[in-house]
Design an enzyme around this catalytic site. Sequence first.
Site, PDB file in Angstrom:
ATOM      1  N   TRP A  18      29.787  35.004  35.548  1.00 31.81           N
ATOM      2  CA  TRP A  18      30.828  34.462  37.162  1.00 31.81           C
ATOM      3  C   TRP A  18      31.114  35.488  37.880  1.00 31.81           C
ATOM      4  CZ3 TRP A  18      35.568  31.779  36.642  1.00 31.81           C
ATOM      5  CH2 TRP A  18      37.022  32.124  37.325  1.00 31.81           C
ATOM      6  N   ASP A  21      36.209  37.647  43.131  1.00 24.27           N
ATOM      7  CA  ASP A  21      36.722  38.957  44.822  1.00 24.27           C
ATOM      8  C   ASP A  21      35.432  39.558  45.201  1.00 24.27           C
ATOM      9  OD1 ASP A  21      39.174  38.284  43.389  1.00 24.27           O
ATOM     10  OD2 ASP A  21      39.912  40.139  43.629  1.00 24.27           O
ATOM     11  N   PHE A  80      38.708  46.382  38.329  1.00 21.15           N
ATOM     12  CA  PHE A  80      39.177  45.453  39.162  1.00 21.15           C
ATOM     13  C   PHE A  80      39.169  45.814  40.511  1.00 21.15           C
ATOM     14  CE2 PHE A  80      42.598  43.388  36.844  1.00 21.15           C
ATOM     15  CZ  PHE A  80      41.902  42.788  35.784  1.00 21.15           C
ATOM     16  N   SER A  81      39.403  44.801  41.733  1.00 20.13           N
ATOM     17  CA  SER A  81      38.693  44.915  42.878  1.00 20.13           C
ATOM     18  C   SER A  81      39.792  46.239  43.379  1.00 20.13           C
ATOM     19  CB  SER A  81      39.214  43.753  43.593  1.00 20.13           C
ATOM     20  OG  SER A  81      39.181  42.498  43.688  1.00 20.13           O
ATOM     21  N   ARG A 168      47.992  47.665  41.990  1.00 23.67           N
ATOM     22  CA  ARG A 168      46.001  47.560  41.690  1.00 23.67           C
ATOM     23  C   ARG A 168      45.290  46.912  43.777  1.00 23.67           C
ATOM     24  NH1 ARG A 168      47.363  43.601  39.115  1.00 23.67           N
ATOM     25  NH2 ARG A 168      47.291  41.125  39.574  1.00 23.67           N
ATOM     26  N   GLU A 222      48.590  40.669  45.683  1.00 27.72           N
ATOM     27  CA  GLU A 222      47.204  41.187  45.259  1.00 27.72           C
ATOM     28  C   GLU A 222      45.922  41.274  46.829  1.00 27.72           C
ATOM     29  OE1 GLU A 222      46.191  39.415  41.020  1.00 27.72           O
ATOM     30  OE2 GLU A 222      45.611  38.034  42.503  1.00 27.72           O
TER      31      GLU A 222
HETATM   32  C1  FRU Z   1      42.438  39.003  42.947  1.00 27.84           C
HETATM   33  C2  FRU Z   1      42.204  39.671  41.684  1.00 27.84           C
HETATM   34  C3  FRU Z   1      42.665  41.357  41.338  1.00 27.84           C
HETATM   35  C4  FRU Z   1      42.503  42.025  40.821  1.00 27.84           C
HETATM   36  C5  FRU Z   1      40.743  41.288  40.114  1.00 27.84           C
HETATM   37  C6  FRU Z   1      40.406  41.197  38.900  1.00 27.84           C
HETATM   38  O1  FRU Z   1      41.822  37.454  42.787  1.00 27.84           O
HETATM   39  O2  FRU Z   1      43.215  39.158  40.368  1.00 27.84           O
HETATM   40  O3  FRU Z   1      43.911  41.679  42.413  1.00 27.84           O
HETATM   41  O4  FRU Z   1      41.998  43.297  41.015  1.00 27.84           O
HETATM   42  O5  FRU Z   1      41.365  39.852  40.709  1.00 27.84           O
HETATM   43  O6  FRU Z   1      39.075  40.538  38.691  1.00 27.84           O
END
Ligand code: FRU
Length: 496
Positions: A18, A21, A80-81, A168, A222
């Site tokens: 998978w 972002d 995460f991102s 985040r 986000e």
């Molecule tokens: C956006 C998101 C971000 C998060 C990441 C997790 O697609 O939801 O906000 O950091 O994906 O994979």
Amino acid sequence: MPNRSWEVGFHLRSPRNWLNDPNGLCQFRGRYYVFYQYDHDWPTVDQKAWGLFSSPDLVHWRYEGVPIQPSIPEDRHGVFSGSAFVERDAGPSGEDVLRLYYTGNVVDPVPGHSPKDFDYVYAGREQNTITCVATPDPDGPPGALRLGPKQVLLRNADYPAYCSCHVRDPKVWEQDGRRRMLLGGRHEDTRGLCLLYDSEDGISWTFSHAIESEYPFGFVWECPNVVSLDGREYLAISPQGLPRLRDRWFNRWTPGYFELPEGQRLIDTDTIDERGFVQWDFGHDFYAPQTFVDDAGRTILVGWMGTFDDHYTSVPDGLAWWHCTTVPRLLSRRPDGRILQVPVPELEGLRGDGRALSGETIVAGRMADIVLTGIEGEGALTLDGSFQVFYEHGRLGVRYLDEASSAGRTSRSIPLDGLDDLRVLVDGSVVEIFANGGAETFASRWFCPEAADLRVACTLSATGTVYPMADTMAQMYATAEAPVLDLPGWNETITR
Ligand code: FRU
């Protein structure tokens, strides 16, 4: 057996599993880097890490593995991102240093409680802002990076009390000699917002203020970004919870941007007029784009060509990978403020000999760059009798002519007052469309029938050229080692 015609040749996808972002986009010591959200066992396990590609030229890419993985309590349920910040001349010998910022996700039921006691929005979740430094690996090939220790900078208790647990996706940049950080989030009143911090050194951060819309605009924002073009600033966000309308916001979640009034800077802004929201892309598969400025001063966007729309069968027939990124898109500002997006010119280096588009044109292979200029009137461009880009009744759109190739997607269109030019990148199961100099774009997957060649038919009156495109990725994907996650033993995974 997966259909071989769905393979991509000039788009980035994870060698396996998978991708969501793009993260940490940058040019560092001359080389381009695209990190990405990687999940090794989607959809059973949701535990994100950062995969990585590097490139000398935005066209030839090397897969660099999965350099950032959950490894500390503060990121144990997902890296995460986030973004990259190049610290100029900050190394021991005056070299540039690459500093990464990301969100450490923790979904942590309190001992003795069942996970069902938490909604993970207002309770049961931590989102920590974390940094680490990446340096070129002296023992590795060009592009390989070594990650330094992780340092937790901010925790939920440090965010304003009116925030939910969702805060985040740090975006860090420098302005007026200070580091600035934008975080996306969700207000406890269930509306999206951004938080702005500033810092002397990139480590110790002080909260400056929140940036909110006048009226609620989605329940969470986000992946925030600041974009600056021709002296004008933009706030870009990926909001969730916009309603689906006839002419826009077709996907479950729709990213876009707001242009700030002339002379206004984001760092001095606390209120955004949500009516100015402009959608980045109208295709089926586009979310969480990020931008960066390269060494030549160009602003470049890379988006996630995917969505969380559950009804799309994004991996039909056992394809070993899910989703890809858009090609790098060069951004510029149209005088009315709209941002134009075109493929970076480097991609033209992949073109073979162009052929005039007339009647039905056959392209050897499944990769093409189709350019139409001087368009007059209405008509359609049809790929393999299966996928259509149309301009009809004053609407520009895409439609699937056979159900199987849509994998759940349906046709869609936007009103457009005149179509002058069109550029269509076809890369196996990926189509990216750029209309009117990049003012309107559509990124959509197309799970085409299996065929060695691509048939392009056009009823638009225009000057058309079809270029076959070289495949620069097959070798990399074929030889990339399966990503192995080195998760510590205590690191229980979250099963969906
Ligand atoms: C956006 C998101 C971000 C998060 C990441 C997790 O697609 O939801 O906000 O950091 O994906 O994979």
